[in-house]
Design a protein around this motif. Structure first.
Motif, PDB file in Angstrom:
ATOM      1  N   SER A  35       1.870  17.133 -12.955  1.00 12.82           N
ATOM      2  CA  SER A  35       1.735  18.429 -13.050  1.00 12.82           C
ATOM      3  C   SER A  35       3.628  19.376 -12.537  1.00 12.82           C
ATOM      4  O   SER A  35       3.678  20.797 -13.661  1.00 12.82           O
ATOM      5  CB  SER A  35       1.337  18.956 -11.036  1.00 12.82           C
ATOM      6  OG  SER A  35       2.537  18.817 -10.710  1.00 12.82           O
ATOM      7  N   THR A  36       4.428  18.774 -13.032  1.00 12.94           N
ATOM      8  CA  THR A  36       5.990  19.337 -13.355  1.00 12.94           C
ATOM      9  C   THR A  36       5.354  19.337 -14.907  1.00 12.94           C
ATOM     10  O   THR A  36       6.046  20.212 -15.829  1.00 12.94           O
ATOM     11  CB  THR A  36       7.023  19.501 -13.299  1.00 12.94           C
ATOM     12  OG1 THR A  36       6.734  17.271 -13.378  1.00 12.94           O
ATOM     13  CG2 THR A  36       6.671  19.086 -11.213  1.00 12.94           C
TER      14      THR A  36
ATOM     15  N   VAL B  32       1.436   9.201  -6.149  1.00 14.59           N
ATOM     16  CA  VAL B  32       2.057  10.781  -5.960  1.00 14.59           C
ATOM     17  C   VAL B  32       2.990  10.961  -7.187  1.00 14.59           C
ATOM     18  O   VAL B  32       3.325  12.127  -7.755  1.00 14.59           O
ATOM     19  CB  VAL B  32       2.751  10.733  -4.392  1.00 14.59           C
ATOM     20  CG1 VAL B  32       3.292  12.623  -4.225  1.00 14.59           C
ATOM     21  CG2 VAL B  32       1.286  11.001  -2.903  1.00 14.59           C
ATOM     22  N   SER B  33       3.822  10.256  -7.085  1.00 12.60           N
ATOM     23  CA  SER B  33       5.285  10.707  -8.272  1.00 12.60           C
ATOM     24  C   SER B  33       4.425  10.573  -9.562  1.00 12.60           C
ATOM     25  O   SER B  33       5.143  11.329 -10.419  1.00 12.60           O
ATOM     26  CB  SER B  33       6.257   9.015  -8.391  1.00 12.60           C
ATOM     27  OG  SER B  33       6.886   9.086  -7.022  1.00 12.60           O
ATOM     28  N   ILE B  34       3.168  10.063  -9.620  1.00 10.30           N
ATOM     29  CA  ILE B  34       2.906  10.126 -11.471  1.00 10.30           C
ATOM     30  C   ILE B  34       2.474  11.590 -10.634  1.00 10.30           C
ATOM     31  O   ILE B  34       2.583  12.589 -12.504  1.00 10.30           O
ATOM     32  CB  ILE B  34       2.461   9.164 -11.446  1.00 10.30           C
ATOM     33  CG1 ILE B  34       2.885   7.941 -12.328  1.00 10.30           C
ATOM     34  CG2 ILE B  34       1.345   9.458 -12.973  1.00 10.30           C
ATOM     35  CD1 ILE B  34       1.969   6.285 -12.009  1.00 10.30           C
TER      36      ILE B  34
ATOM     37  N   ILE C 199       0.574  -1.614   0.104  1.00  7.55           N
ATOM     38  CA  ILE C 199       0.117   0.019   0.080  1.00  7.55           C
ATOM     39  C   ILE C 199       0.432   1.186   0.378  1.00  7.55           C
ATOM     40  O   ILE C 199       0.722   2.019  -0.863  1.00  7.55           O
ATOM     41  CB  ILE C 199      -1.056   0.891   1.447  1.00  7.55           C
ATOM     42  CG1 ILE C 199      -1.414  -1.240   0.835  1.00  7.55           C
ATOM     43  CG2 ILE C 199      -1.552   1.169   1.278  1.00  7.55           C
ATOM     44  CD1 ILE C 199      -2.758  -1.318   2.201  1.00  7.55           C
ATOM     45  N   ILE C 200       2.282   1.190   0.597  1.00 13.43           N
ATOM     46  CA  ILE C 200       2.837   2.354   0.751  1.00 13.43           C
ATOM     47  C   ILE C 200       3.310   2.806  -0.654  1.00 13.43           C
ATOM     48  O   ILE C 200       3.547   4.183  -1.312  1.00 13.43           O
ATOM     49  CB  ILE C 200       3.867   2.387   1.586  1.00 13.43           C
ATOM     50  CG1 ILE C 200       3.471   2.749   3.017  1.00 13.43           C
ATOM     51  CG2 ILE C 200       4.982   3.557   1.721  1.00 13.43           C
ATOM     52  CD1 ILE C 200       4.353   2.336   4.400  1.00 13.43           C
TER      53      ILE C 200
END
Length: 78
Positions: free
Chosen positions: A75-76, A68-70, A60-61
């Protein structure tokens, strides 16, 4: 009472510690994990060493970190 803990895919089962029963589960692609002493099946699964239980936590982690990385990568780029 003693129970065998067996595993198929990511599903754990507690079965009474009888050799014939264990063999039938192994014939159905279950793998032997451990043997524990407990009052009932639910108690047997709770008494399983924490190393087996923590595997789900790390999956799960890892998935959360990947999401979050994707999200940050997308977004960048925009």
């Amino acid at each position: 009472m003693k129970f065998y803990i067996v595993k198929k895919d990511q599903q754990l089962e507690a079965i009474p510690a009888e050799e014939e029963l264990l063999e039938s589960y192994q014939n159905n692609n279950y793998k032997y994990v451990n043997i524990v002493s407990a009052c009932n099946k639910q108690d047997a699964l709770k008494r399983l060493p924490s190393m087996q239980k923590s595997n789900k936590k790390w999956v799960i982690i890892g998935v959360n970190i990947a999401v979050v990385s994707i999200f940050l990568t997308i977004s960048t780029i925009n």
